[in-house]
Motif scaffolding. Structure first.
Motif, PDB file in Angstrom:
ATOM      1  N   ALA A 223       0.844  -1.188   0.000  1.00  0.00           N
ATOM      2  CA  ALA A 223       0.000   0.000   0.000  1.00  0.00           C
ATOM      3  C   ALA A 223       0.881   1.240   0.000  1.00  0.00           C
ATOM      4  N   SER A 224       0.399   2.314  -0.649  1.00  0.00           N
ATOM      5  CA  SER A 224       1.202   3.526  -0.774  1.00  0.00           C
ATOM      6  C   SER A 224       1.441   4.188   0.574  1.00  0.00           C
ATOM      7  N   GLU A 225       0.540   3.966   1.552  1.00  0.00           N
ATOM      8  CA  GLU A 225       0.736   4.562   2.869  1.00  0.00           C
ATOM      9  C   GLU A 225       1.999   4.045   3.554  1.00  0.00           C
ATOM     10  N   LEU A 226       2.458   2.859   3.178  1.00  0.00           N
ATOM     11  CA  LEU A 226       3.660   2.302   3.784  1.00  0.00           C
ATOM     12  C   LEU A 226       4.929   2.935   3.220  1.00  0.00           C
ATOM     13  N   GLY A 227       4.795   3.625   2.116  1.00  0.00           N
ATOM     14  CA  GLY A 227       5.929   4.313   1.503  1.00  0.00           C
ATOM     15  C   GLY A 227       5.421   5.171   0.370  1.00  0.00           C
ATOM     16  N   PRO A 228       5.096   6.454   0.630  1.00  0.00           N
ATOM     17  CA  PRO A 228       4.504   7.299  -0.409  1.00  0.00           C
ATOM     18  C   PRO A 228       5.376   7.440  -1.649  1.00  0.00           C
ATOM     19  N   ARG A 229       6.700   7.307  -1.508  1.00  0.00           N
ATOM     20  CA  ARG A 229       7.592   7.428  -2.659  1.00  0.00           C
ATOM     21  C   ARG A 229       7.771   6.108  -3.389  1.00  0.00           C
ATOM     22  N   GLY A 230       7.183   5.032  -2.882  1.00  0.00           N
ATOM     23  CA  GLY A 230       7.474   3.733  -3.427  1.00  0.00           C
ATOM     24  C   GLY A 230       8.875   3.304  -3.014  1.00  0.00           C
ATOM     25  N   PHE A 231       9.334   2.176  -3.554  1.00  0.00           N
ATOM     26  CA  PHE A 231      10.655   1.653  -3.192  1.00  0.00           C
ATOM     27  C   PHE A 231      11.387   1.247  -4.462  1.00  0.00           C
ATOM     28  N   ASN A 680      -4.220  15.688  -6.910  1.00  0.00           N
ATOM     29  CA  ASN A 680      -3.005  15.227  -6.238  1.00  0.00           C
ATOM     30  C   ASN A 680      -2.252  14.339  -7.217  1.00  0.00           C
ATOM     31  N   MET A 681      -1.004  14.651  -7.495  1.00  0.00           N
ATOM     32  CA  MET A 681      -0.209  13.917  -8.477  1.00  0.00           C
ATOM     33  C   MET A 681       1.010  13.323  -7.785  1.00  0.00           C
ATOM     34  N   ASN A 682       1.041  11.989  -7.697  1.00  0.00           N
ATOM     35  CA  ASN A 682       2.124  11.307  -7.008  1.00  0.00           C
ATOM     36  C   ASN A 682       3.209  10.920  -8.016  1.00  0.00           C
ATOM     37  N   PHE A 683       4.405  11.528  -7.858  1.00  0.00           N
ATOM     38  CA  PHE A 683       5.536  11.237  -8.732  1.00  0.00           C
ATOM     39  C   PHE A 683       6.498  10.251  -8.074  1.00  0.00           C
ATOM     40  N   LYS A 684       5.999   9.523  -7.064  1.00  0.00           N
ATOM     41  CA  LYS A 684       6.755   8.478  -6.377  1.00  0.00           C
ATOM     42  C   LYS A 684       8.057   9.014  -5.785  1.00  0.00           C
ATOM     43  N   GLY A 687       8.216  12.706  -5.055  1.00  0.00           N
ATOM     44  CA  GLY A 687       7.239  13.311  -4.184  1.00  0.00           C
ATOM     45  C   GLY A 687       5.871  13.481  -4.818  1.00  0.00           C
ATOM     46  N   GLU A 688       5.010  14.223  -4.132  1.00  0.00           N
ATOM     47  CA  GLU A 688       3.617  14.395  -4.557  1.00  0.00           C
ATOM     48  C   GLU A 688       3.302  15.876  -4.720  1.00  0.00           C
ATOM     49  N   LEU A 689       2.713  16.227  -5.857  1.00  0.00           N
ATOM     50  CA  LEU A 689       2.300  17.591  -6.148  1.00  0.00           C
ATOM     51  C   LEU A 689       0.788  17.706  -5.955  1.00  0.00           C
ATOM     52  N   ARG A 690       0.374  18.711  -5.189  1.00  0.00           N
ATOM     53  CA  ARG A 690      -1.046  18.974  -4.986  1.00  0.00           C
ATOM     54  C   ARG A 690      -1.343  20.405  -5.432  1.00  0.00           C
TER      55      ARG A 690
END
Length: 831
Positions: A223-231, A680-684, A687-690
């Motif tokens: 889930a993205s909550e465990l790592g908003p940037r991914g791995f 909300n745009m998640n660029f992993k 980071g995330e642009l809102r």
């Protein structure tokens, strides 16, 4: 739908009569059980995974077969069987692998031979990522979560072990579920069909297969909550910047050389894995993985997360994931939790034929009877044997749930519910709010009406107009037939200094019909007398205004009274489109300051008038105004999970568009419009642009009173909770306008660990950088820009910004603002 059901699904129901069950245990040469080992029929993708106790079971067609057992770190073993009409016991004892080290000369300053292998794997990564354009596969999922310890209280509230489902010591299974899901893929779309799903105690279990691909550059672990940037994958395009590698050795598997490579993070606090990845020689594909994430490597909320995969050949060219086990362990708020998820993939079809229109907005669909499969069904299709404690958990919780369901329609149950409410306690009235429920029988079910009222403490506030005031909100929700409800809400407010009583009531008729799949609508009629802020956006809440008034002698909240009547209609179409139309009448009454009490005397400061001083040149007298208008919100590309009786929106990759229009009559004459777009745009990794952009204005501004002007949500307190709908340092009414055109922009970028993961202390604390800008423009004399930078995820919930605000007619402002931001920030509210 039934005619499209593949034969592989129907095979599940006919298998017991045409197949042989083989079962056994899997251990190593020391007699230790090997949990989650892989067992397969050689030459196929039909197989199973052992449970945590090393026990397995597998249905095989009658005839001669070779059964293969493999476990990471051990030599694969094969056994021939003749499957007949009786159950076969087949045990495996696996021997440790004897790894061979390649004869490679490493000169001084040279690199480990693992790097050459990894470079080849990186070159082949994109090929294997996109090699298969279409496929179907069946996935069995079993999820288990256990508590090893739990607190007696959390946030002051006592925890009942019966509610959690554990024993008196706080230990036991809190969640157990299993499901069978058919996965269909046609690049770039994926669709899931849940054939069956169950949860211990009743209900649908977790049915979304956790598809983790290390061929992706950026891996989302569960889930993205465990790592908003991914791995970062160990074979991503830029993996060499993040990992070091060491060749541990090689071994042969079905005449194919496999390299065991240790994956070592170069630096702490990067979103990376550690552990082992196994790469085949010559074709450089993933053979298997044994990788782990920890808190030191930007894993959030969990202490450790381990992912173990086994890949097998589907044909001579294609390998796919056969099984996947995810382990999780965490200690949070006094809870000690361990969990695992076992995914078994079988019956791959690389040349499926999909009906026209099969891939649509429904990305996951539950079969009509998915929840109602019997025990015999599950015993016949379950590839992973249940452990003893799992069998007990199903037996106890299912029987308890059945007893509750059986009694749910009885008079005894109805009487029990009526007796259950406890006497109202003073602490509930003062702090938590309280209520009462009246249960009654409707046809064959039990329904209920509910009374509720908020706490008295939360209803207390202080301002210079009313002095101390008490606001109470008693309400009743009436349950109506056909999934409808009538909500009667009352609002009563009394100012102890000005002795004004304001009270109004509202009735809301709401609900959705069966078969409308999440579409709902409501009618609301309201009327009475109330007190309102001039800015309907209510930029400051009663708690903050009370604190600033009593402690700092700042009366930011500006109020007026109004007798009013309103009628509105709201409709929502599955989160894709919603609209509201309303008509409102107000008889507006000006108010003056009536109280000047403060806790700390300050002769250098005086309270400002209740009339916004920035708008002193605009009179506000008694007036009568009617406004009519509406608003619409639209988010294209919405995707859905479809249950047998409803749809649930799962969001969209596209922005949300809004538009509104309002017209004034009587003592008003104006036409006001507004449009907006937000996303909300998640660029992993980046980071995330809102953002939130709006534009609007007045087509006609012949007569516009202060409450009907365009106000920009300023903020003159230390707290900010409306980041994308406010201006952190702007005064509340200085920039209010009736201009024909204006525009606003709120943009912020959440780096989610990028940059701060290189700064000592911040990387350990996982405080993340956030930066952005807020601006609006009306004309050359009325404009404002602010820029800010701050830290968020402080204690997982707090955000602190340093803000600089610039206006062409004033000096630059500098300020600090505190709010909520981070992994848990959205769960907190403060007004």
């Amino acid at each position: 739908m039934t005619k499209y059901l593949p034969l592989s699904i129907l095979f599940l129901f006919t298998l017991p009569a045409q197949a042989t069950l083989i079962r056994g245990k899997i251990a190593n040469n020391k007699g230790e059980m090997l949990p989650f080992a892989t067992v397969m029929i050689k030459g196929t993708t039909q197989g199973t995974t052992a449970n945590a106790e090393g026990l397995y079971q597998l249905d095989v067609p009658q005839g001669s077969h070779v059964i293969v057992c493999q476990y990471m770190g051990y030599r694969k073993e094969e056994k021939s069987i003749q499957a007949g009409n009786t159950t076969l016991e087949l045990n495996f004892v696996l021997q440790p692998l004897s790894l061979q080290i390649k004869e490679v000369v490493v000169r001084s300053g040279g690199e480990d031979p693992a790097y050459a292998i990894i470079r080849q794997a990186i070159k082949k990564r994109s090929f294997y990522q996109s090699q298969v354009k279409n496929y179907t596969v069946e996935s069995y999922i079993k999820m288990l979560a256990k508590l090893r310890k739990m607190p007696k209280r959390i946030f002051g509230q006592k925890i009942d072990t019966d509610d959690v489902g554990v024993d008196s010591t706080g230990k036991g299974i809190v969640s157990l579920s299993e499901s069978v899901t058919r996965i269909a893929y046609r690049a770039p779309d994926t669709k899931l069909e849940v054939v069956s799903s169950r949860q211990s105690g009743g209900g649908l279990g977790f049915s979304i297969p956790t598809i983790i691909s290390f061929y992706d550059n950026n891996v989302e672990a569960v889930a993205s909550e465990l790592g908003p940037r991914g791995f970062i994958s160990p074979i991503s395009e830029n993996a060499l910047f993040y990992y070091k590698y060491r060749l541990e050795g090689t071994f042969m598997d079905d005449n194919k050389l496999v390299n065991k490579i240790k994956v070592i993070p170069r630096r702490k606090y990067e979103p990376v894995f550690s552990g082992y990845i196994f790469i085949t020689e010559d074709d450089w594909r993933i053979h298997s993985t044994d990788l782990m994430l920890t808190k030191e490597y930007q894993l959030e909320l969990m202490d450790t997360l381990a992912i173990r995969q086994t890949h097998v050949p589907v044909n001579a060219e294609v390998w796919r994931t056969k099984d996947q086990v995810v382990y999780v362990a965490t200690k949070l708020f006094g809870f000690d939790v361990v969990a695992n998820s076992v995914n078994v993939y079988s019956n791959y079809n690389l040349k499926p034929v999909f009906p026209k229109g099969y891939f649509n907005k429904v990305i996951m669909k539950y079969e009509k009877d998915a929840e109602f499969r019997g025990i015999h069904y599950w015993d016949s299709i379950r590839p992973v044997p249940l452990e003893e404690e799992e069998q007990k958990d199903y037996r106890v919780k299912d029987s308890t749930a059945k007893a509750r369901r059986d009694s749910a329609r009885s008079n005894y149950h109805l009487d029990s519910l009526r007796r259950k409410p406890q006497p109202v306690k003073l602490e509930n009235v003062l702090l938590q709010g309280w209520g009462h429920t009246w249960y009654f029988r409707r046809d064959t079910t039990i329904a209920a009406h509910r009374f509720n009222m908020g706490s008295l403490i939360k209803g207390l506030s202080y301002n210079t107009v009313e002095g101390a005031s008490l606001y109470i909100t008693p309400g009743v929700t009436f349950s109506l037939p056909k999934n409808k409800a009538l909500i009667w809400q009352n609002n009563i407010r009394y100012g102890f200094t000005n002795t004004h009583l304001n009270a109004y009531t509202s009735f809301t008729y709401a609900g959705s019909g069966q078969g409308e799949y999440g579409t709902g609508n409501s009618w609301t009629i309201a009327g009475g007398k109330r007190i309102s802020q001039f800015n309907r956006g209510e930029p400051i809440g009663p708690i903050m205004n009370s604190l600033y008034t009593l402690l700092l002698k700042e009366n930011y909240m500006k109020l007026y009274e109004n007798w009013f009547g309103s009628l509105s209609f709201y409709r929502n179409f599955q989160r894709t489109v919603s609209f509201n139309i309303s008509a409102n009448y107000e008889s507006r009454i000006p108010l003056e300051n009536a109280e000047d009490f403060v806790l700390f005397k300050n002769s250098k400061k005086t309270f400002t008038p209740n009339h916004p001083q920035e708008l002193a040149n605009i009179p506000f007298n008694r007036e009568e105004v009617i406004t009519v208008g509406g608003s619409v919100s639209f988010q294209p590309g919405q995707r859905f999970i479809e249950y047998p009786n409803r749809r649930v929106g799962m969001g969209s990759k596209y922005p949300t568009f809004t538009a509104s229009y309002r017209k004034g009559f009587l003592d008003a004459d104006f036409d006001k419009w507004n449009i907006g777009v937000s996303d909300n745009m998640n660029f992993k990794l980046f980071g995330e642009l809102r953002y939130h952009f709006t534009g609007g204005g007045f087509l006609n501004d012949n007569k516009v009173s202060i409450p009907d002007m365009q106000h920009f949500n300023g903020n003159q307190t230390f707290l900010n909770i409306r980041y994308l709908n406010s201006f952190q340092l702007a005064p509340y009414y200085q920039y209010s306008t009736t201009a024909k055109l204006y525009g606003t922009a709120n943009v912020e970028h959440h780096f989610n660990g990028l940059l701060t993961n290189r700064i000592p202390l911040f990387n350990r604390l996982k405080w993340h950088l956030v930066a952005g800008s807020n601006a609006f423009y009306v004309n050359r004399d009325n404009n404002y820009v602010e820029v800010f930078a701050g830290l968020e995820n402080i204690f997982k919930a707090i955000r602190v910004d340093v803000v600089a605000g610039y206006q062409s007619q004033a000096d630059t402002r500098i300020g600090i603002r505190v709010g909520f931001g981070g992994i848990l920030g959205g769960a907190f509210k403060f007004e």
